[in-house]
Design a protein around this motif. Sequence first.
Motif, short mmCIF file in Angstrom:
data_model
loop_
_atom_site.label_atom_id
_atom_site.label_comp_id
_atom_site.label_asym_id
_atom_site.label_seq_id
_atom_site.Cartn_x
_atom_site.Cartn_y
_atom_site.Cartn_z
N TYR A 185 0.84 -1.20 0.00
CA TYR A 185 0.00 0.00 0.00
C TYR A 185 0.88 1.26 0.00
O TYR A 185 0.61 2.22 -0.73
CB TYR A 185 -0.90 -0.03 1.23
CG TYR A 185 -1.86 1.13 1.38
CD1 TYR A 185 -2.57 1.64 0.30
CD2 TYR A 185 -2.07 1.71 2.64
CE1 TYR A 185 -3.47 2.69 0.45
CE2 TYR A 185 -2.96 2.77 2.80
CZ TYR A 185 -3.66 3.25 1.69
OH TYR A 185 -4.54 4.29 1.85
N MET A 186 1.96 1.23 0.79
CA MET A 186 2.87 2.37 0.86
C MET A 186 3.54 2.63 -0.49
O MET A 186 3.67 3.78 -0.93
CB MET A 186 3.93 2.13 1.94
CG MET A 186 3.36 2.09 3.35
SD MET A 186 4.50 1.36 4.55
CE MET A 186 5.78 2.59 4.59
N TYR A 187 3.96 1.57 -1.16
CA TYR A 187 4.60 1.72 -2.47
C TYR A 187 3.60 2.25 -3.49
O TYR A 187 3.93 3.09 -4.34
CB TYR A 187 5.19 0.38 -2.93
CG TYR A 187 6.58 0.11 -2.38
CD1 TYR A 187 7.70 0.25 -3.19
CD2 TYR A 187 6.78 -0.26 -1.05
CE1 TYR A 187 8.99 0.02 -2.70
CE2 TYR A 187 8.04 -0.48 -0.54
CZ TYR A 187 9.15 -0.35 -1.37
OH TYR A 187 10.41 -0.56 -0.86
N LEU A 189 0.98 4.14 -2.85
CA LEU A 189 0.73 5.55 -2.53
C LEU A 189 1.85 6.43 -3.08
O LEU A 189 1.60 7.51 -3.63
CB LEU A 189 0.60 5.75 -1.02
CG LEU A 189 -0.69 5.24 -0.36
CD1 LEU A 189 -0.60 5.39 1.17
CD2 LEU A 189 -1.91 5.99 -0.88
N TYR A 190 3.09 5.96 -2.92
CA TYR A 190 4.22 6.77 -3.40
C TYR A 190 4.17 6.92 -4.92
O TYR A 190 4.39 8.02 -5.45
CB TYR A 190 5.55 6.15 -2.98
CG TYR A 190 6.71 7.08 -3.22
CD1 TYR A 190 7.02 8.09 -2.31
CD2 TYR A 190 7.48 7.00 -4.39
CE1 TYR A 190 8.07 8.97 -2.55
CE2 TYR A 190 8.51 7.87 -4.63
CZ TYR A 190 8.81 8.87 -3.71
OH TYR A 190 9.82 9.74 -3.96
N PHE A 194 2.10 10.47 -3.62
CA PHE A 194 2.22 10.82 -2.20
C PHE A 194 3.69 10.95 -1.81
O PHE A 194 4.53 10.15 -2.24
CB PHE A 194 1.57 9.75 -1.32
CG PHE A 194 0.08 9.87 -1.18
CD1 PHE A 194 -0.50 10.07 0.06
CD2 PHE A 194 -0.75 9.77 -2.29
CE1 PHE A 194 -1.87 10.16 0.20
CE2 PHE A 194 -2.13 9.86 -2.17
CZ PHE A 194 -2.69 10.07 -0.92
N CYS A 196 6.68 10.93 1.31
CA CYS A 196 6.85 10.10 2.51
C CYS A 196 6.06 10.66 3.69
O CYS A 196 5.44 9.92 4.46
CB CYS A 196 8.33 10.00 2.87
SG CYS A 196 9.32 9.07 1.68
N LYS A 198 3.30 12.51 3.52
CA LYS A 198 1.88 12.32 3.27
C LYS A 198 1.47 10.86 3.50
O LYS A 198 0.37 10.58 3.99
CB LYS A 198 1.53 12.75 1.84
CG LYS A 198 1.55 14.26 1.62
CD LYS A 198 0.45 14.95 2.43
CE LYS A 198 0.41 16.45 2.13
NZ LYS A 198 -0.64 17.13 2.94
N ILE A 199 2.36 9.95 3.13
CA ILE A 199 2.08 8.52 3.37
C ILE A 199 1.97 8.25 4.86
O ILE A 199 1.07 7.56 5.33
CB ILE A 199 3.17 7.63 2.74
CG1 ILE A 199 3.13 7.74 1.22
CG2 ILE A 199 3.00 6.18 3.17
CD1 ILE A 199 4.26 7.02 0.51
N GLN A 202 -1.27 9.52 6.12
CA GLN A 202 -2.38 8.68 5.68
C GLN A 202 -2.46 7.40 6.52
O GLN A 202 -3.55 6.98 6.93
CB GLN A 202 -2.20 8.32 4.20
CG GLN A 202 -3.34 7.49 3.60
CD GLN A 202 -4.66 8.23 3.58
OE1 GLN A 202 -4.69 9.46 3.48
NE2 GLN A 202 -5.76 7.48 3.68
N LEU A 203 -1.32 6.77 6.78
CA LEU A 203 -1.30 5.54 7.59
C LEU A 203 -1.78 5.82 9.01
O LEU A 203 -2.51 5.02 9.60
CB LEU A 203 0.11 4.96 7.61
CG LEU A 203 0.68 4.49 6.27
CD1 LEU A 203 2.10 3.99 6.44
CD2 LEU A 203 -0.19 3.40 5.65
N VAL A 235 8.76 5.60 6.90
CA VAL A 235 8.23 5.33 5.55
C VAL A 235 9.38 5.28 4.54
O VAL A 235 9.46 4.37 3.70
CB VAL A 235 7.21 6.41 5.14
CG1 VAL A 235 6.82 6.23 3.67
CG2 VAL A 235 5.98 6.33 6.02
#
Length: 312
Positions: A185-187, A189-190, A194, A196, A198-199, A202-203, A235
């Motif tokens: 999900y993080m990858y 978003l990037y 997004f 780092c 903003k990620i 969001q988390l 992140v």
Amino acid sequence: MSKVALYCRLSVEDGTGEESESIRNQRLMLIAYAQQNGWEIYDVYEDEDYSGLREDRPSFCRMIEDAKKKKFEIILCKTQSRFTRSAAMAEIYLHEKFPLWGIRFVTVVDGVDTAKKENKKARQINSLVNEWYCEELSENIRSVLRKKMELGQFLGNYAPYGYEKDIKNRHHLVILEEEAKVVRYMYDLYLSGFSCKKIAEQLSLERIPTPSQQKQSRGQDLGRKLCSQWGASTVRKILTNPVYAGHMVQGKEQKISFKSQKTVEVPRQHWVVVKHTHEAILSEKIFETVQKTMEQNRRGVRRKEFDKDISL
């Protein structure tokens, strides 16, 4: 009747897995020796699983404080190495502080006795031998660990976020799907734009447990403050770690010396990189795309800063 403090210590460096039994044997030996000499036992100080190079041993520190306060006249150990393996520490305490405080230092096995002036050279030789032993042991351990890294074995205390240690082989990583979903999900978003920061926001907004919260929920003692909010640095580490593409990268840090717990960063060319050591959470393509995007973004930031400086 002289009062005596009994000090016992054992650590991994002593080459035995039976610490408690050995501590008990030391204690019995010292009690018997004190009784034979007609000394009154003030207290027994014991440090288990602590290196003799360290001065921050809990019971050692308590004993030193009691020595300053003159609560006893003698410190008794099995050997000089039980007290310390540091030549500098031995010199400071045995030949400076203890005489100043009126403390006599005695050992049972190697015959150290600071009340005997002719004994000084033997004490100093013991100090050097004890320190050389630690240095050689440290080099041997470092060599063994390096070899294990080169074989692709995972040597960390805790598995990276998204993985857990294989119950059949603690040096092998297996995917922890609950956390792996968050990594993917993080990858995503990037790659969708997004940052780092903003990620992380969001988390946190979605109340996804942080790595430290997940470890705590599994009963792992981190020994540091629990983080309840995601941070941009966390992140960024996850987005740049090749472990998620199935590659092992270790040896990024090393101790300054065998005498210190402090570490320094190792130049990238000396890192130990072994590819395809475990199942990947991400495809190689996605990982490399994120790395290229991050580098482009860094260049863009540097360019903006450069243009800003020029315009001033």
